[in-house]
Design an enzyme around this catalytic site. Structure first.
Site, PDB file in Angstrom:
ATOM      1  N   SER A 167       0.846  -1.198   0.000  1.00  0.00           N
ATOM      2  CA  SER A 167       0.000   0.000   0.000  1.00  0.00           C
ATOM      3  C   SER A 167       0.880   1.247   0.000  1.00  0.00           C
ATOM      4  O   SER A 167       1.977   1.238   0.575  1.00  0.00           O
ATOM      5  CB  SER A 167      -0.870   0.020   1.260  1.00  0.00           C
ATOM      6  N   TYR A 180      -0.805  -0.627  10.628  1.00  0.00           N
ATOM      7  CA  TYR A 180      -1.084  -0.898   9.209  1.00  0.00           C
ATOM      8  C   TYR A 180       0.085  -0.442   8.336  1.00  0.00           C
ATOM      9  O   TYR A 180       0.602  -1.202   7.515  1.00  0.00           O
ATOM     10  CB  TYR A 180      -2.383  -0.207   8.790  1.00  0.00           C
TER      11      TYR A 180
HETATM   12  N1  LIG Z   1      -8.782  -0.332  -1.210  1.00  0.00           N
HETATM   13  C1  LIG Z   1      -7.730   0.433  -1.119  1.00  0.00           C
HETATM   14  O1  LIG Z   1      -7.818   1.664  -1.303  1.00  0.00           O
HETATM   15  C2  LIG Z   1      -6.383  -0.147  -0.783  1.00  0.00           C
HETATM   16  C3  LIG Z   1      -5.280   0.713  -0.839  1.00  0.00           C
HETATM   17  C4  LIG Z   1      -4.013   0.199  -0.583  1.00  0.00           C
HETATM   18  C5  LIG Z   1      -3.863  -1.139  -0.262  1.00  0.00           C
HETATM   19  N2  LIG Z   1      -4.952  -1.959  -0.188  1.00  0.00           N
HETATM   20  C6  LIG Z   1      -4.715  -3.365   0.141  1.00  0.00           C
HETATM   21  O2  LIG Z   1      -5.395  -4.182  -0.785  1.00  0.00           O
HETATM   22  C7  LIG Z   1      -5.738  -5.420  -0.165  1.00  0.00           C
HETATM   23  C8  LIG Z   1      -7.215  -5.685  -0.389  1.00  0.00           C
HETATM   24  O3  LIG Z   1      -7.972  -4.650   0.175  1.00  0.00           O
HETATM   25  P1  LIG Z   1      -9.466  -4.317  -0.268  1.00  0.00           P
HETATM   26  O4  LIG Z   1      -9.608  -2.849  -0.297  1.00  0.00           O
HETATM   27  O5  LIG Z   1      -9.827  -5.113  -1.461  1.00  0.00           O
HETATM   28  O6  LIG Z   1     -10.260  -4.816   1.034  1.00  0.00           O
HETATM   29  P2  LIG Z   1     -11.441  -5.853   1.249  1.00  0.00           P
HETATM   30  O7  LIG Z   1     -12.488  -5.727   0.185  1.00  0.00           O
HETATM   31  O8  LIG Z   1     -11.857  -5.690   2.674  1.00  0.00           O
HETATM   32  O9  LIG Z   1     -10.730  -7.239   1.059  1.00  0.00           O
HETATM   33  C9  LIG Z   1      -9.991  -7.840   2.061  1.00  0.00           C
HETATM   34  C10 LIG Z   1      -9.986  -9.325   1.787  1.00  0.00           C
HETATM   35  O10 LIG Z   1      -9.163  -9.954   2.767  1.00  0.00           O
HETATM   36  C11 LIG Z   1      -9.887 -11.019   3.345  1.00  0.00           C
HETATM   37  N3  LIG Z   1      -9.444 -11.218   4.719  1.00  0.00           N
HETATM   38  C12 LIG Z   1      -9.327 -10.283   5.696  1.00  0.00           C
HETATM   39  N4  LIG Z   1      -8.900 -10.846   6.840  1.00  0.00           N
HETATM   40  C13 LIG Z   1      -8.766 -12.180   6.566  1.00  0.00           C
HETATM   41  C14 LIG Z   1      -8.358 -13.282   7.333  1.00  0.00           C
HETATM   42  N5  LIG Z   1      -8.005 -13.171   8.621  1.00  0.00           N
HETATM   43  N6  LIG Z   1      -8.320 -14.516   6.740  1.00  0.00           N
HETATM   44  C15 LIG Z   1      -8.663 -14.643   5.440  1.00  0.00           C
HETATM   45  N7  LIG Z   1      -9.049 -13.629   4.661  1.00  0.00           N
HETATM   46  C16 LIG Z   1      -9.093 -12.406   5.215  1.00  0.00           C
HETATM   47  C17 LIG Z   1     -11.352 -10.612   3.249  1.00  0.00           C
HETATM   48  O11 LIG Z   1     -12.176 -11.771   3.218  1.00  0.00           O
HETATM   49  P3  LIG Z   1     -13.110 -12.291   4.410  1.00  0.00           P
HETATM   50  O12 LIG Z   1     -13.706 -11.081   5.053  1.00  0.00           O
HETATM   51  O13 LIG Z   1     -14.091 -13.164   3.705  1.00  0.00           O
HETATM   52  O14 LIG Z   1     -12.206 -13.041   5.323  1.00  0.00           O
HETATM   53  C18 LIG Z   1     -11.368  -9.929   1.880  1.00  0.00           C
HETATM   54  O15 LIG Z   1     -11.521 -10.871   0.862  1.00  0.00           O
HETATM   55  C19 LIG Z   1      -5.339  -5.277   1.301  1.00  0.00           C
HETATM   56  O16 LIG Z   1      -4.067  -5.858   1.493  1.00  0.00           O
HETATM   57  C20 LIG Z   1      -5.254  -3.774   1.500  1.00  0.00           C
HETATM   58  O17 LIG Z   1      -4.368  -3.438   2.546  1.00  0.00           O
HETATM   59  C21 LIG Z   1      -6.214  -1.480  -0.439  1.00  0.00           C
END
Ligand SMILES: NC(=O)c1ccc[n+]([C@@H]2O[C@H](COP(=O)([O-])OP(=O)(O)OC[C@H]3O[C@@H](n4cnc5c(N)ncnc54)[C@H](OP(=O)(O)O)[C@@H]3O)[C@@H](O)[C@H]2O)c1
Length: 274
Positions: A167, A180
């Site tokens: 990130s 984080y």
């Molecule tokens: N969106 C942004 O702006 C952004 C920016 C920078 C980086 N990121 C990174 O991108 C990645 C995805 O983020 P996102 O925005 O797509 O968020 P998201 O929609 O909340 O996705 C997170 C995923 O991780 C899974 N997860 C969380 N805790 C878990 C656990 N303990 N065991 C197994 N699965 C788990 C969730 O599935 P379940 O709830 O079904 O377990 C979900 O599929 C993350 O690493 C985040 O830090 C996102």
């Protein structure tokens, strides 16, 4: 035994250029995407499926995993069913089951995408700070490293590749909760260290998304911050899941065969303007 091939003269290889046309064909490749029940991981899993890969969908929510799996089957060119493994990545036994089921079903692994990321707002004065720290590091760093340990013997056999979702937060202490941001900074270091350790057979890279429109972003960030993120992005929009998925596919493709240990920013240029 790997040997170093010294190139003594420049020989353009036409075949290599033509191969670019086919570089997005992932037929016969097995791609495991953690955190693929929503958001960025869901998008990555879907794009790989569209490109012919056999995909593993995983997360804790069984209903969401099934929803994504149904979509993927429809998107797959030969209507291939993905493997669904409901697992909590912070539990070692679940991580082991995830890898075992993947190999049982597909017999190989080509691409591991460590995409799970947990983020909770906290400050050093918070009584729960260290609990949040421990959970965040477990979910964002330790679990991914455990999965890499399990995956390496299989990735060595396929000249496979690892991609971590980092990130821009690792660079932005004023906007990011310490656990984080620090977990993502650790991931950045691990990407480079593992590229050193696992080359030349396994390439290891990271993607650093900026503001990407997912449920998690909306839940975590006030609307005003998302608006600021859009304005500060040099490309003047919030990112889409597909922007990150396309970067993941590029890094996993043969077009990225000479790229390892790098961190690809998919952030609309915001990192240079914030
Ligand atoms: N969106 C942004 O702006 C952004 C920016 C920078 C980086 N990121 C990174 O991108 C990645 C995805 O983020 P996102 O925005 O797509 O968020 P998201 O929609 O909340 O996705 C997170 C995923 O991780 C899974 N997860 C969380 N805790 C878990 C656990 N303990 N065991 C197994 N699965 C788990 C969730 O599935 P379940 O709830 O079904 O377990 C979900 O599929 C993350 O690493 C985040 O830090 C996102």
């Amino acid at each position: 035994m790997w040997t170093v091939n010294a190139i003594t003269k420049y020989e353009p290889n036409g075949d290599e250029y033509y191969a670019v046309k086919n570089s997005r064909n992932f037929t016969g490749k097995v791609v495991l995407v953690t955190g693929s029940t929503s958001g960025i991981g869901e998008g990555i899993a879907k794009l790989f499926a569209i490109l012919g890969a056999s995909v593993v969908v995983t997360g804790r929510r069984a209903n969401e995993a099934q929803r994504v799996a149904n979509d993927i089957q429809q998107l797959s060119p030969n209507k291939q069913k993905p493997l669904v493994v409901v697992a909590d990545i912070t539990k070692t036994e679940d991580t082991e089951r995830l890898m075992n089921k993947t190999i049982e079903k597909f017999g190989q692994l080509d691409v591991l995408i460590n995409n799970v990321g947990a983020g909770v707002f906290t400050t050093i004065r918070d009584d729960k700070f260290l609990d949040v720290y421990d959970y965040t590091f477990n979910a964002n760093v330790r679990s991914g490293l455990k999965l890499i340990q399990l995956a390496v013997p299989y990735l060595e056999l396929t000249n496979g590749t690892i991609i971590g979702t980092s990130s821009i937060a690792s660079q932005l202490p004023a906007l990011t909760p310490l656990p984080y941001g620090a977990s993502k900074a650790t991931l950045d270091f691990a990407t480079r260290a593992l590229a050193v350790e696992l080359g030349p057979r396994i390439r290891v890279n990271a993607i650093s998304p900026g503001f990407i429109m997912t449920e998690a972003l909306v839940k975590l960030m006030p609307e005003s911050v998302i608006k600021m993120g859009t304005e500060k992005a040099l490309l003047k929009r919030v990112g889409r899941v597909a922007d990150v998925a396309k970067a993941a596919v590029f890094l996993a493709s043969t077009d990225a065969a000479f790229i390892t240990g790098t961190n690809l920013y998919v952030d609309g240029g915001i990192i240079n303007n914030i």
